[in-house]
Design an enzyme around this catalytic site. Sequence first.
Site, PDB file in Angstrom:
ATOM      1  N   LYS A 100       0.834  -1.240  -0.195  1.00 11.51           N
ATOM      2  CA  LYS A 100       0.137   0.093   0.113  1.00 11.51           C
ATOM      3  C   LYS A 100       0.909   1.335  -0.058  1.00 11.51           C
ATOM      4  O   LYS A 100       1.951   1.393   0.587  1.00 11.51           O
ATOM      5  CB  LYS A 100      -1.045  -0.190   1.325  1.00 11.51           C
ATOM      6  CG  LYS A 100      -1.905   1.027   1.305  1.00 11.51           C
ATOM      7  CD  LYS A 100      -2.485   0.773   2.618  1.00 11.51           C
ATOM      8  CE  LYS A 100      -3.628   2.056   2.800  1.00 11.51           C
ATOM      9  NZ  LYS A 100      -4.555   1.609   4.036  1.00 11.51           N
ATOM     10  N   SER A 139      -9.083   1.661   3.592  1.00 11.87           N
ATOM     11  CA  SER A 139      -8.452   2.476   2.637  1.00 11.87           C
ATOM     12  C   SER A 139      -7.559   1.815   2.186  1.00 11.87           C
ATOM     13  O   SER A 139      -6.724   2.319   1.100  1.00 11.87           O
ATOM     14  CB  SER A 139      -7.630   3.493   3.630  1.00 11.87           C
ATOM     15  OG  SER A 139      -7.001   2.921   4.563  1.00 11.87           O
ATOM     16  N   SER A 196      -9.136  -0.656   7.872  1.00 12.78           N
ATOM     17  CA  SER A 196      -8.928  -0.819   6.385  1.00 12.78           C
ATOM     18  C   SER A 196      -8.364  -1.732   5.780  1.00 12.78           C
ATOM     19  O   SER A 196      -8.073  -1.596   4.682  1.00 12.78           O
ATOM     20  CB  SER A 196      -8.100   0.600   6.521  1.00 12.78           C
ATOM     21  OG  SER A 196      -8.540   1.824   6.663  1.00 12.78           O
TER      22      SER A 196
END
Length: 475
Positions: free
Chosen positions: A79, A153, A177
Site C-alpha cells: 500500500k 483505505s 482498512s
Amino acid sequence: MTPDRAAGLAESRRALADGEVTSRALVERTLARIEAAQPTLNAFRIVRAEAALAEADAADRELAAGARRPLLGVPVAVKDDMDVAGEPTAFGCRGDFPPVAEDGEAVRRLRAAGAVIVGKTNTCELGQWPFTEGPAFGDTRNPWHTGHTPGGSSGGAASAVAAGLVPAALGSDGAGSVRIPASWTHLIGIKPQRGRISTWPHGESFQGITVNGTLARTVGDAALLLDAASGNHDRDPHRPPALTVADAVGRDPGRLRVALSLKPPFTAVPARLHPQIRARIVQLADRLASLGHDVEEADPPYGQIGLTFLPRATVGIAERAREAPDPALLDPRTRGAARMGRLLGGAPLRAARRAEAVLHRRIGRFFASYDVILAPTTAAPPPRIGALYRLGGLATDRAMIAACPYAWPWNVLGWPGVNVPAGFVDGGLPVGAQLLGPAGSEPRLVSVAAQLERELRWHELWPPAPAVDFPAGSV
C-alpha cells in the site's frame, strides 16, 4: 498457472522452487495484468516495472544456485503508505512527494523473505475513509462490480488481489482498512496484533490504532504473507511475542465457544445492519455450529469505546498532514480532522491512551466465556463510486459510521481480527464477517478461518471480467 490471473503465494513459491516458472516470467505476467487492468480498476499508484524485473532476475539467480527463502521471486504489492526505497510515499495525497531513501521495516522484511515488490497500491487520503477515491489518482474500482468501491483505505490492494493482478498484498488497518476492503472484495484480510508487523518509520502509526496487515484470496496465503512481513524495528514501541501463523492453517481448532455479535458498538450515529448481511453472518454461525463449535449470541461490553478512538485518530491525521508538501492541496475534510486533532492532542489524547488498559481488562473478561467472536465486518454492502467521496465532512463521517460501525473497536484494543468472505447480497456484491480474538490469538483465528474455507471453498470464485472501461482519472 494461467497468465490472466495470479497464482497464489504458496503455489507461486512451489512452482518457482520446482523450476516450473521463473521469477521474471511471473513478474512479466504480473506487470502485463496490471497494465491491462489499470484503465478499469486503477488499483496502483506506482508500478515499479523496471525495478521489479531487476529484482526478479536477481531472484532467479538465487533460485538457480539452490537458495530458498519464504517468498523468493514471488511478486507482491504494498500500500502507498509504506516506504519503498526510491519511491515517494504520497499516502493518497496530491503534491510532489520526494522519493524515500530507505524501505520501511515491513517492506524490508518482505525483501528479506525474497519477495519482488511490483508496485504501490492506491489508498484514500491519509487512509481516512472506507473508499479509495481522490483527485491525486482518480477512482479505484471493485472488480466484482466496477460501479462500486472496493472499500478503503486499502482499496487498491484489495482490488488488485481480488482481480488476480497479484497473489497478495500488504495493507494497513486503522479502523478496518484491511478488513473492510477484504469484505467488499471477497478476500481474506488479516489485521494482526499491534506490533506484529512493524509500521516503522512510524513507531505508533496514528497513535497506535493503525497496524499493517495482509490481503489474499486464501487463508494460507494471507498467513504466509503475515509471517514473512512480521517482526520489529529496534525502536518499535510494541513488540509482541513472536509466533508463526501459517502453521495454524491446517490445524484443528478444537471445539470453540463462539459469540455471535450482531449489535454495533455504540456510536453517535445510528447504524443498522443490512438484513441480507445479517442473514449471511447467521449462515456462517450455523456453519460453525455444524462443525462442532458452540455458538450463541453475545455482545462484548464495548461501553463508550468510541470516545477513546476519536482523539487517537484525529491526532494521527494531524501528524501525517504535517508531512504533506503542500497542505493547501489536502482535502477540506482532512484539514478539518487535523484541526480537531490539534485540539485533542493534550489531555483528551492522554485520557484516551490511559483508557486502553481499562478496555483490555473489561473486554478481556468476555474471553473467559468465549474463544472467538463472529461479527459482521460492515453493516452495508460496498457503496457506489462517488457516493461518499462527494459528501462534506460531517456527512462523510455519518455515512462512514453507518456503513462501517463494526471494525474500529479492535483498532483501539490492538487485538487481531480476520475478515472472511460471507457471500453476496443483491447485485452480486460481496460482504464479509470478522473473526475477532484477544491479544496473540492470530493462530486460533486463522485456524477457524481455514476450517471455514475448506467447507465453503470461497477462493474458487472469481469476479467477472469488467464489462465497462472507466477512465482512471475520473472522480
